[in-house]
Enzyme design. Sequence first.
Site, PDB file in Angstrom:
ATOM      1  N   GLN A 117      83.244 -83.363 -13.209  1.00 16.55           N
ATOM      2  CA  GLN A 117      84.115 -83.932 -12.171  1.00 16.55           C
ATOM      3  C   GLN A 117      85.463 -83.206 -12.075  1.00 16.55           C
ATOM      4  OE1 GLN A 117      85.500 -87.939 -12.936  1.00 16.55           O
ATOM      5  NE2 GLN A 117      86.044 -88.322 -10.797  1.00 16.55           N
TER       6      GLN A 117
ATOM      7  N   TYR B 129      80.756 -93.389 -26.317  1.00 14.24           N
ATOM      8  CA  TYR B 129      81.721 -92.467 -25.687  1.00 14.24           C
ATOM      9  C   TYR B 129      83.121 -92.737 -26.237  1.00 14.24           C
ATOM     10  CZ  TYR B 129      84.603 -90.682 -21.758  1.00 14.24           C
ATOM     11  OH  TYR B 129      85.537 -90.046 -20.971  1.00 14.24           O
TER      12      TYR B 129
HETATM   13  C1  AKB Z   1      84.023 -93.157 -17.610  1.00 14.14           C
HETATM   14  O1  AKB Z   1      83.973 -94.061 -16.762  1.00 14.14           O
HETATM   15  O2  AKB Z   1      83.243 -93.072 -18.568  1.00 14.14           O
HETATM   16  C2  AKB Z   1      85.128 -92.133 -17.487  1.00 14.14           C
HETATM   17  C3  AKB Z   1      86.330 -92.502 -18.295  1.00 14.14           C
HETATM   18  C4  AKB Z   1      87.178 -93.640 -17.891  1.00 14.14           C
HETATM   19  O3  AKB Z   1      86.626 -91.867 -19.267  1.00 14.14           O
HETATM   20  N1  AKB Z   1      85.498 -91.937 -16.128  1.00 14.14           N
END
Ligand code: AKB
Length: 306
Positions: A13, A137
Site C-alpha cells: 500500500q 501482527y
Molecule cells: C491493518 O489494518 O492491519 C493496518 C494497520 C493499522 O497497521 N492497516
Amino acid sequence: MNNNILIIGASGQLGKYFVDKLSLNNNVIASDISSSNEFKCKFIFLDVLDIDNLKSVILKYKIEIIYNLAAILSAKGEKDPNKTWNLNTESFLNVANASIELGIKKIFWPSSIAVFGLNSGLEFVKNDVPMLPSTMYGISKLSCEKLMYYYNIKNVLDIRSLRFPGIVSASKPGGGTTDYIVEMLYSGLNKEKYICSLKKNRTLPMIHINDSVDAAIQLMNVEKKCLSIKYPYNITSFNMSPDQWKQVINDLGYKFDVDYMPDFRDNIAKSWPKTIDDNQLRNDISWKPKYNSLVTAESILKSIQS
Ligand code: AKB
C-alpha cells in the site's frame, strides 16, 4: 540529500508513495517479491527472507538507507499466525543484521497501532502505555519495536519508526483491518453497495497517505539529537467510524449504501485505539498533518479517478 535508498516491500500500500517522494532527491531502488506497481525507479525482485540476496543488493547498489515496508497485516495475519510471525520478525532481523554488517546509515520501519491492546487506555492512547496486542501482527510489530530499541540504545543502528493508524490511499491495501476505508471509497465511486466488516460506530485513528509518507521522510531527515525516544512515535490525523466515512462520501455526491456485517476484524479493531496522542512526534520533528477527513476523501477519490 541524494542517497542510495532501498525500498523493501515496495508493491504494498505504501511503496509507490515512498518511491515517488524519495525519487525526487535520491537514487531509489524499489524491491518486492512481486511487482504490482509501475515505479518511477528501478525495480528488482528481492525476497527479504533471503539475507544473502539482500546483502548482495545492498553491495551492488551501494545502498545507504533502507525503508523496510515488508509485512503481513492484521487480518490476513490471523489466518496464518506462524507465517505472520516468521515473515514480520525475520524480515526485520535480516534487514537489521545486513545493515549492521554492511554499515547502513539509517532504517525506516513502520510500526502500527496494532501494538496496542485492551489494556492501553484506548479512548486516547499516549506514546508510552501498557501494551498487550491481541493479533499476531501486533505481537510481531511490538517485538520488533523492542529490537529496534535495543539496536538504537546499543548504537549499532539508527532505526526510526512511526506507529501508523489506518492509512487512506488510492492504492489498495491487502489483509488489513483498516482496508475497509479504501474499499468504501472505491464502492462510493462505483455506486456499489459495500459490506463493511466493522460495526458502523467503530472509531479508529486515520491519516492520509501523503501525510504519513511526509512524516516518515521528515523523521528520517532530522538530526538524531532531535529525537527524544529510541522507539516508535505515535502518529495520527483524524478519527473516523465507518458510518462517518459513508456520510462524508455521500456528502461529496457519491451516493452508495453500506451493510454492516461485523466479523473477526471488528474484534481486532475493538482492541485498537479510538484516538491517539502524537504530540511527542509533533514536538520533536515539527510535523502536523495537512489533510482532514473531508479533504482526504476528496483527494483520494480524485486520485482513484485520475
Ligand atoms: C491493518 O489494518 O492491519 C493496518 C494497520 C493499522 O497497521 N492497516
